[in-house]
Write a protein that holds these residues in place. Structure first.
Motif, short mmCIF file in Angstrom:
data_model
loop_
_atom_site.label_atom_id
_atom_site.label_comp_id
_atom_site.label_asym_id
_atom_site.label_seq_id
_atom_site.Cartn_x
_atom_site.Cartn_y
_atom_site.Cartn_z
N LYS A 23 0.83 -1.21 0.00
CA LYS A 23 0.00 0.00 0.00
C LYS A 23 0.87 1.26 0.00
O LYS A 23 0.55 2.23 -0.68
CB LYS A 23 -0.93 0.01 1.21
CG LYS A 23 -2.07 -0.96 1.12
CD LYS A 23 -2.94 -0.90 2.36
CE LYS A 23 -4.05 -1.92 2.32
NZ LYS A 23 -4.87 -1.89 3.55
N VAL A 27 0.86 4.28 -2.75
CA VAL A 27 0.65 5.68 -2.42
C VAL A 27 1.81 6.53 -2.94
O VAL A 27 1.59 7.63 -3.48
CB VAL A 27 0.45 5.86 -0.89
CG1 VAL A 27 0.56 7.31 -0.47
CG2 VAL A 27 -0.88 5.28 -0.46
N LEU A 91 -2.66 12.31 0.05
CA LEU A 91 -1.78 11.15 -0.12
C LEU A 91 -0.60 11.18 0.85
O LEU A 91 -0.16 10.14 1.34
CB LEU A 91 -1.29 11.06 -1.56
CG LEU A 91 -2.34 10.63 -2.59
CD1 LEU A 91 -1.82 10.86 -4.01
CD2 LEU A 91 -2.73 9.19 -2.38
N SER A 93 -0.72 12.40 3.87
CA SER A 93 -1.22 11.96 5.18
C SER A 93 -1.41 10.44 5.19
O SER A 93 -1.12 9.79 6.20
CB SER A 93 -2.52 12.68 5.55
OG SER A 93 -3.55 12.36 4.65
N SER A 94 -1.84 9.87 4.08
CA SER A 94 -1.95 8.42 3.98
C SER A 94 -0.58 7.76 4.09
O SER A 94 -0.43 6.73 4.74
CB SER A 94 -2.58 8.00 2.65
OG SER A 94 -3.91 8.43 2.57
N LYS A 95 0.40 8.38 3.47
CA LYS A 95 1.77 7.86 3.51
C LYS A 95 2.29 7.85 4.94
O LYS A 95 2.88 6.87 5.39
CB LYS A 95 2.67 8.69 2.61
CG LYS A 95 4.11 8.25 2.59
CD LYS A 95 4.95 9.18 1.73
CE LYS A 95 6.42 8.85 1.87
NZ LYS A 95 7.27 9.81 1.19
N TYR A 97 0.53 7.74 7.68
CA TYR A 97 -0.21 6.72 8.42
C TYR A 97 0.37 5.33 8.15
O TYR A 97 0.59 4.54 9.07
CB TYR A 97 -1.69 6.77 8.04
CG TYR A 97 -2.50 5.63 8.59
CD1 TYR A 97 -2.87 5.60 9.93
CD2 TYR A 97 -2.90 4.58 7.78
CE1 TYR A 97 -3.61 4.55 10.45
CE2 TYR A 97 -3.64 3.52 8.28
CZ TYR A 97 -3.99 3.53 9.61
OH TYR A 97 -4.73 2.48 10.12
N LEU A 98 0.64 5.04 6.88
CA LEU A 98 1.19 3.73 6.51
C LEU A 98 2.60 3.54 7.06
O LEU A 98 2.96 2.43 7.48
CB LEU A 98 1.17 3.56 4.99
CG LEU A 98 -0.21 3.39 4.36
CD1 LEU A 98 -0.12 3.46 2.85
CD2 LEU A 98 -0.86 2.10 4.81
#
Length: 128
Positions: A23, A27, A91, A93-95, A97-98
């Motif tokens: 994931k 991203v 993206l 912020s998603s990065k 989080y991951l």
């Protein structure tokens, strides 16, 4: 029994690590794509600013070119630019989080290996 539960926990952690890493790479690729779109929009706007307002401008739609006003084309490029910026922010912020999830999974794996040093030896002896 405990040995089997530790192995199943390891397999679960390994699966989570693989999925989260996949994931994260996805991203990162999306961020690169959006940054390219953003730059393309910016460069197009810069070129359009140099063109006089009464000049005919054409918009490419597939293999076809459609006559548009300069203002319409500028608005479209500004919208694409803003959308790209918004997407990049989301993206990132998603990065983050991951990346936190990967760190958590690594900590879980470290704890598991500290609980059972025999598992670490088994993992090291596995053929990849």
């Amino acid at each position: 029994m405990a040995d089997e539960s530790i192995k199943s926990a390891f397999l679960e952690i390994q699966g989570r690590m693989i999925e989260t890493t996949r994931k994260l790479k996805q991203v990162q690729n999306q961020i690169r794509s959006k940054e390219t779109d953003k730059k393309r929009s910016f460069l197009t706007m810069e070129e359009l600013k140099q063109v006089p307002d009464d000049t005919n401008v054409y918009k490419s739609i597939g293999k076809t070119f459609v006559l548009e006003t300069k203002a319409t084309l500028m608005n479209e490029q500004e919208n694409k630019f803003k959308e790209s910026e918004t997407s990049i922010t989301a993206l990132h912020s998603s990065k983050e989080y991951l990346e936190k999830q990967i760190a958590e999974v690594e900590n879980n794996l470290r704890e598991l290996l500290q609980q059972d040093p025999g598992l670490a030896r088994q993992i090291m002896s596995m053929n990849v």
